[in-house]
Motif scaffolding. Structure first.
Motif, PDB file in Angstrom:
ATOM      1  N   HIS A 180      -1.926 -13.849  15.126  1.00 39.07           N
ATOM      2  CA  HIS A 180      -0.743 -14.038  15.968  1.00 39.07           C
ATOM      3  C   HIS A 180       0.286 -12.915  15.907  1.00 39.07           C
ATOM      4  N   ILE A 181       0.115 -11.978  15.021  1.00 44.66           N
ATOM      5  CA  ILE A 181       1.085 -10.890  14.928  1.00 44.66           C
ATOM      6  C   ILE A 181       0.433  -9.568  15.335  1.00 44.66           C
ATOM      7  N   LYS A 182      -0.571  -9.165  14.575  1.00 48.64           N
ATOM      8  CA  LYS A 182      -1.211  -7.861  14.778  1.00 48.64           C
ATOM      9  C   LYS A 182      -1.777  -7.695  16.183  1.00 48.64           C
ATOM     10  N   SER A 183      -2.324  -8.763  16.726  1.00 50.28           N
ATOM     11  CA  SER A 183      -2.965  -8.675  18.039  1.00 50.28           C
ATOM     12  C   SER A 183      -2.005  -8.936  19.203  1.00 50.28           C
ATOM     13  N   VAL A 184      -0.767  -9.363  18.901  1.00 50.95           N
ATOM     14  CA  VAL A 184       0.169  -9.748  19.959  1.00 50.95           C
ATOM     15  C   VAL A 184       1.335  -8.758  20.110  1.00 50.95           C
ATOM     16  N   TYR A 185       1.886  -8.314  18.991  1.00 53.52           N
ATOM     17  CA  TYR A 185       3.097  -7.488  19.010  1.00 53.52           C
ATOM     18  C   TYR A 185       2.766  -6.004  18.811  1.00 53.52           C
ATOM     19  N   SER A 186       3.637  -5.159  19.352  1.00 52.65           N
ATOM     20  CA  SER A 186       3.455  -3.711  19.237  1.00 52.65           C
ATOM     21  C   SER A 186       3.953  -3.220  17.891  1.00 52.65           C
TER      22      SER A 186
ATOM     23  N   GLN B  30       0.845  -1.187   0.000  1.00 52.79           N
ATOM     24  CA  GLN B  30       0.000   0.000   0.000  1.00 52.79           C
ATOM     25  C   GLN B  30       0.884   1.241   0.000  1.00 52.79           C
ATOM     26  N   ARG B  31       0.332   2.357   0.343  1.00 56.63           N
ATOM     27  CA  ARG B  31       1.072   3.618   0.293  1.00 56.63           C
ATOM     28  C   ARG B  31       2.282   3.633   1.219  1.00 56.63           C
ATOM     29  N   GLN B  32       2.084   3.252   2.461  1.00 48.23           N
ATOM     30  CA  GLN B  32       3.242   3.223   3.356  1.00 48.23           C
ATOM     31  C   GLN B  32       4.109   2.035   2.980  1.00 48.23           C
ATOM     32  N   PRO B  33       5.420   2.174   3.113  1.00 49.06           N
ATOM     33  CA  PRO B  33       6.303   1.120   2.631  1.00 49.06           C
ATOM     34  C   PRO B  33       6.092  -0.218   3.338  1.00 49.06           C
ATOM     35  N   TYR B  34       5.885  -0.214   4.647  1.00 53.26           N
ATOM     36  CA  TYR B  34       5.679  -1.454   5.390  1.00 53.26           C
ATOM     37  C   TYR B  34       5.288  -1.150   6.829  1.00 53.26           C
ATOM     38  N   CYS B  35       4.751  -2.167   7.521  1.00 55.12           N
ATOM     39  CA  CYS B  35       4.458  -2.086   8.942  1.00 55.12           C
ATOM     40  C   CYS B  35       5.620  -2.741   9.679  1.00 55.12           C
ATOM     41  N   VAL B  36       5.951  -2.223  10.847  1.00 54.20           N
ATOM     42  CA  VAL B  36       7.048  -2.771  11.636  1.00 54.20           C
ATOM     43  C   VAL B  36       6.505  -3.157  13.013  1.00 54.20           C
ATOM     44  N   PHE B  37       6.863  -4.359  13.460  1.00 57.68           N
ATOM     45  CA  PHE B  37       6.456  -4.843  14.774  1.00 57.68           C
ATOM     46  C   PHE B  37       7.702  -5.156  15.590  1.00 57.68           C
ATOM     47  N   SER B  38       7.713  -4.732  16.859  1.00 56.36           N
ATOM     48  CA  SER B  38       8.900  -4.875  17.698  1.00 56.36           C
ATOM     49  C   SER B  38       8.837  -6.115  18.589  1.00 56.36           C
ATOM     50  N   GLU B  39      10.019  -6.495  19.053  1.00 58.38           N
ATOM     51  CA  GLU B  39      10.198  -7.606  19.996  1.00 58.38           C
ATOM     52  C   GLU B  39       9.636  -8.932  19.475  1.00 58.38           C
ATOM     53  N   VAL B  40       9.867  -9.203  18.195  1.00 61.80           N
ATOM     54  CA  VAL B  40       9.418 -10.444  17.558  1.00 61.80           C
ATOM     55  C   VAL B  40      10.618 -11.386  17.469  1.00 61.80           C
ATOM     56  N   SER B  41      10.461 -12.596  17.956  1.00 64.80           N
ATOM     57  CA  SER B  41      11.555 -13.564  17.906  1.00 64.80           C
ATOM     58  C   SER B  41      11.747 -14.092  16.485  1.00 64.80           C
ATOM     59  N   LYS B  42      12.928 -14.614  16.211  1.00 64.43           N
ATOM     60  CA  LYS B  42      13.209 -15.210  14.911  1.00 64.43           C
ATOM     61  C   LYS B  42      12.272 -16.395  14.671  1.00 64.43           C
ATOM     62  N   TYR B  43      11.998 -17.157  15.715  1.00 67.09           N
ATOM     63  CA  TYR B  43      11.082 -18.295  15.621  1.00 67.09           C
ATOM     64  C   TYR B  43       9.698 -17.823  15.180  1.00 67.09           C
ATOM     65  N   ALA B  44       9.188 -16.752  15.804  1.00 66.17           N
ATOM     66  CA  ALA B  44       7.863 -16.224  15.456  1.00 66.17           C
ATOM     67  C   ALA B  44       7.838 -15.739  14.013  1.00 66.17           C
ATOM     68  N   PHE B  45       8.929 -15.116  13.563  1.00 62.64           N
ATOM     69  CA  PHE B  45       9.009 -14.650  12.176  1.00 62.64           C
ATOM     70  C   PHE B  45       8.930 -15.825  11.200  1.00 62.64           C
ATOM     71  N   TYR B  46       9.739 -16.846  11.399  1.00 58.71           N
ATOM     72  CA  TYR B  46       9.740 -17.976  10.467  1.00 58.71           C
ATOM     73  C   TYR B  46       8.423 -18.748  10.505  1.00 58.71           C
ATOM     74  N   HIS B  47       7.818 -18.832  11.679  1.00 58.15           N
ATOM     75  CA  HIS B  47       6.515 -19.487  11.785  1.00 58.15           C
ATOM     76  C   HIS B  47       5.473 -18.705  10.979  1.00 58.15           C
ATOM     77  N   PHE B  48       5.527 -17.395  11.069  1.00 55.61           N
ATOM     78  CA  PHE B  48       4.618 -16.522  10.326  1.00 55.61           C
ATOM     79  C   PHE B  48       4.865 -16.646   8.822  1.00 55.61           C
ATOM     80  N   ALA B  49       6.128 -16.538   8.410  1.00 54.19           N
ATOM     81  CA  ALA B  49       6.472 -16.554   6.986  1.00 54.19           C
ATOM     82  C   ALA B  49       6.123 -17.880   6.314  1.00 54.19           C
TER      83      ALA B  49
END
Length: 71
Positions: free
Chosen positions: A61-67, A30-49
């Motif tokens: 599991h991402i939008k409702s959990v991480y800031s 969309q218009r903004q380049p991307y959304c950024v979420f903090s304090e996400v573990s590498k495990y959580a990233f790979y599980h998401f991807a």
């Protein structure tokens, strides 16, 4: 450095992860380049991807959990 992975989703084009900062990047094409979420573990990233439905996993599991960081 952000490591990007292209995903199959109607609303998410690619996801990235900065291991140094533990930040998850979500590019929705969309218009903004991307959304950024903090304090996400590498495990959580790979599980998401690698989720069967990246969009459902993002909403459950991402939008409702991480800031979200304002960029």
């Amino acid at each position: 450095m952000i490591n990007w992975i292209t995903v199959e989703s109607n609303s998410i084009r690619k996801v990235g992860y900065n291991e140094t900062k533990n930040e998850l990047y979500v590019d929705m094409g969309q218009r903004q380049p991307y959304c950024v979420f903090s304090e996400v573990s590498k495990y959580a990233f790979y599980h998401f991807a690698s989720a069967e439905s990246v969009e459902d996993h993002f909403n459950s599991h991402i939008k409702s959990v991480y800031s979200q960081v304002i960029v």
